[in-house]
Write a protein that holds these residues in place. Sequence first.
Motif, PDB file in Angstrom:
ATOM      1  N   ASP A 299       0.862  -1.258  -0.016  1.00 39.81           N
ATOM      2  CA  ASP A 299      -0.281  -0.106  -0.066  1.00 39.81           C
ATOM      3  C   ASP A 299       0.843   1.444  -0.055  1.00 39.81           C
ATOM      4  N   ALA A 300       1.883   1.128   0.953  1.00 42.94           N
ATOM      5  CA  ALA A 300       2.776   2.414   0.796  1.00 42.94           C
ATOM      6  C   ALA A 300       3.691   2.677  -0.563  1.00 42.94           C
ATOM      7  N   SER A 301       3.788   1.528  -1.044  1.00 47.32           N
ATOM      8  CA  SER A 301       4.768   1.703  -2.343  1.00 47.32           C
ATOM      9  C   SER A 301       3.704   1.994  -3.593  1.00 47.32           C
ATOM     10  N   ILE A 302       2.507   1.772  -3.757  1.00 50.27           N
ATOM     11  CA  ILE A 302       1.482   2.315  -4.552  1.00 50.27           C
ATOM     12  C   ILE A 302       1.417   3.721  -4.228  1.00 50.27           C
ATOM     13  N   LYS A 303       1.232   4.316  -2.994  1.00 48.54           N
ATOM     14  CA  LYS A 303       1.193   5.695  -2.761  1.00 48.54           C
ATOM     15  C   LYS A 303       2.386   6.292  -3.012  1.00 48.54           C
ATOM     16  N   ALA A 304       3.556   5.796  -2.800  1.00 50.57           N
ATOM     17  CA  ALA A 304       4.729   6.565  -3.261  1.00 50.57           C
ATOM     18  C   ALA A 304       5.159   6.571  -4.614  1.00 50.57           C
TER      19      ALA A 304
ATOM     20  N   VAL B 244     -10.322  -6.724  -6.829  1.00 51.41           N
ATOM     21  CA  VAL B 244      -8.830  -7.289  -7.055  1.00 51.41           C
ATOM     22  C   VAL B 244      -8.154  -6.151  -7.609  1.00 51.41           C
ATOM     23  N   GLY B 245      -6.773  -5.888  -6.865  1.00 49.17           N
ATOM     24  CA  GLY B 245      -6.133  -4.913  -7.172  1.00 49.17           C
ATOM     25  C   GLY B 245      -5.265  -5.354  -8.371  1.00 49.17           C
ATOM     26  N   THR B 246      -4.431  -4.419  -9.021  1.00 47.89           N
ATOM     27  CA  THR B 246      -3.538  -4.928  -9.847  1.00 47.89           C
ATOM     28  C   THR B 246      -2.080  -3.982  -9.567  1.00 47.89           C
ATOM     29  N   LEU B 247      -1.103  -5.337  -9.784  1.00 43.22           N
ATOM     30  CA  LEU B 247       0.354  -4.802  -9.380  1.00 43.22           C
ATOM     31  C   LEU B 247       1.287  -4.951 -10.571  1.00 43.22           C
ATOM     32  N   PRO B 248       2.049  -3.994 -11.123  1.00 44.21           N
ATOM     33  CA  PRO B 248       3.119  -4.562 -11.790  1.00 44.21           C
ATOM     34  C   PRO B 248       4.067  -5.538 -11.251  1.00 44.21           C
TER      35      PRO B 248
END
Length: 497
Positions: free
Chosen positions: A211-216, A468-472
């Motif tokens: 979550d912190a990395s998505i925000k950053a 469902v979230g998405t992540l690279p």
Amino acid sequence: MVPKRQPTWQPGLEDYRQVLLEQNPWHMDARVPGVLAREVERPMGAELWRRLAMGEPRRYQLVLGPRRVGKTTCLYQTVRRLLGEGVEPHRLWWLRLDHPLLMEVPLGPLVQSVLWASDASGDNPAFLFLDELAYAADWDRWLKTFYDERWAVHVAGSSSSTAVLKDRRLESGVGRWEDQYLAPYLFREYLALVDQPVDVPVAPTLAETIDASIKAKINIAGLSESRRRFMLTGGFPELLLGSKGTYDDEESTLLQSQRILRGDAVERAVYKDIPQAFGIDNPMMLERVLYTLAGQVTGVLSPSGICQTLHGLTQPTFDRYLSYLVHAFLVFTLPNYSGSEASKQRRGRKLYFIDGAVRNAALQRGIAPLTDMVEMGLPMENLVAGHLHALSQQSQVRLYHWREGNDEVGLIYDHPEAPLAFEIGSSLRHGRGSFRKFIERFPRFRGRCFLVVPHVVSTRPAENSDEVGTLPLDLLLLVISAQAENESAIRFASNTS
């Protein structure tokens, strides 16, 4: 009668002295040669010396992991750190226990000689580094004796197999030694090695770090080529350092990796480590089992099907051989997630290699992974699974997969407060229907499921209608790497406070 033939050569005291001199070069000039302890340190290499030097609580340290991940280098770096802290060179002793001469000497008398030579005492103990510890007969009983009788020695050992260690730990090891797992390089560690460091905000749990990395909004542009090279080479320091700054074509990189790993990681484990630990008399069948498993990577195991393929192999023998390969850090399996522990154990296990490059070496696939899209998809899922496995060794969080009928979710990170589920795909067209059924079955994963693909915009589960979230792919690898480093640092800090 033909007279009994005498040995043409027998080692004498001078031969043993020469071996010890060669294995302990710092006794001559108070420094560890750079070829033994590279300047680039893995996190464990920078921290292990503190734990080893502690007086109380006193614990011996056993560094475990696959071949070629840097266990021996880590121990040499620990010697260098202790020298830098002012420990006298004559108190630091290295014993490579798979050396032909040292294999013939009981560990107890060998250590007694070291203590005498180092003039060790309780206030000034000797530091003993036992490389390939499991090659010493009755090593566990001797470590127990050293510890219980308070010999003036602090011990660090290494092994490329947990086979002997796990069989003897309950009897001898509790409260006396600690296992430290050294995984192959993870993606973020590799990027730092090739001068592409990426900062990741780390939180207490993997879910919070995501979550912190998505925000950053971490910049991952341009990392795909580095990840591809990393995946083809494998997370092995010598191979990665050897390719640093070079621009060899992918075919050369892949073939070089397969050649080295086949000889050092595959054949040494199959024909040396496992037979030495278990006394098996048919290592060729063990290699055939490994070859067959390599063809089923990321799939659910079918022991009966494998036994039919390998004519003459019974299922109990297959199960035993599989356990040997797990203990030798070549493969690992994930049980099927369910609400019942008994059910988890009964249902199908999913197979992965500790590093996908070892799988390519076992299959001798040549350049096929470069041209076959299916072949490239398998290493991607294995890469994520291997990263999560490395994290789980530090965090002690269990990993699973989930399959029910035709529905499947690839990887389950079962954190007690913040569980996560991941499905690895090649594009956003990858189906998400299984997530819906998984969430219905296990509501604690609501808002904690992610589809991971190479190129996609990061989204949180709550931002999408299907939850469902998405992540690279590259971002997830970075996040898991950073979390594993953090968990390792916490573990060392808690043990030295």
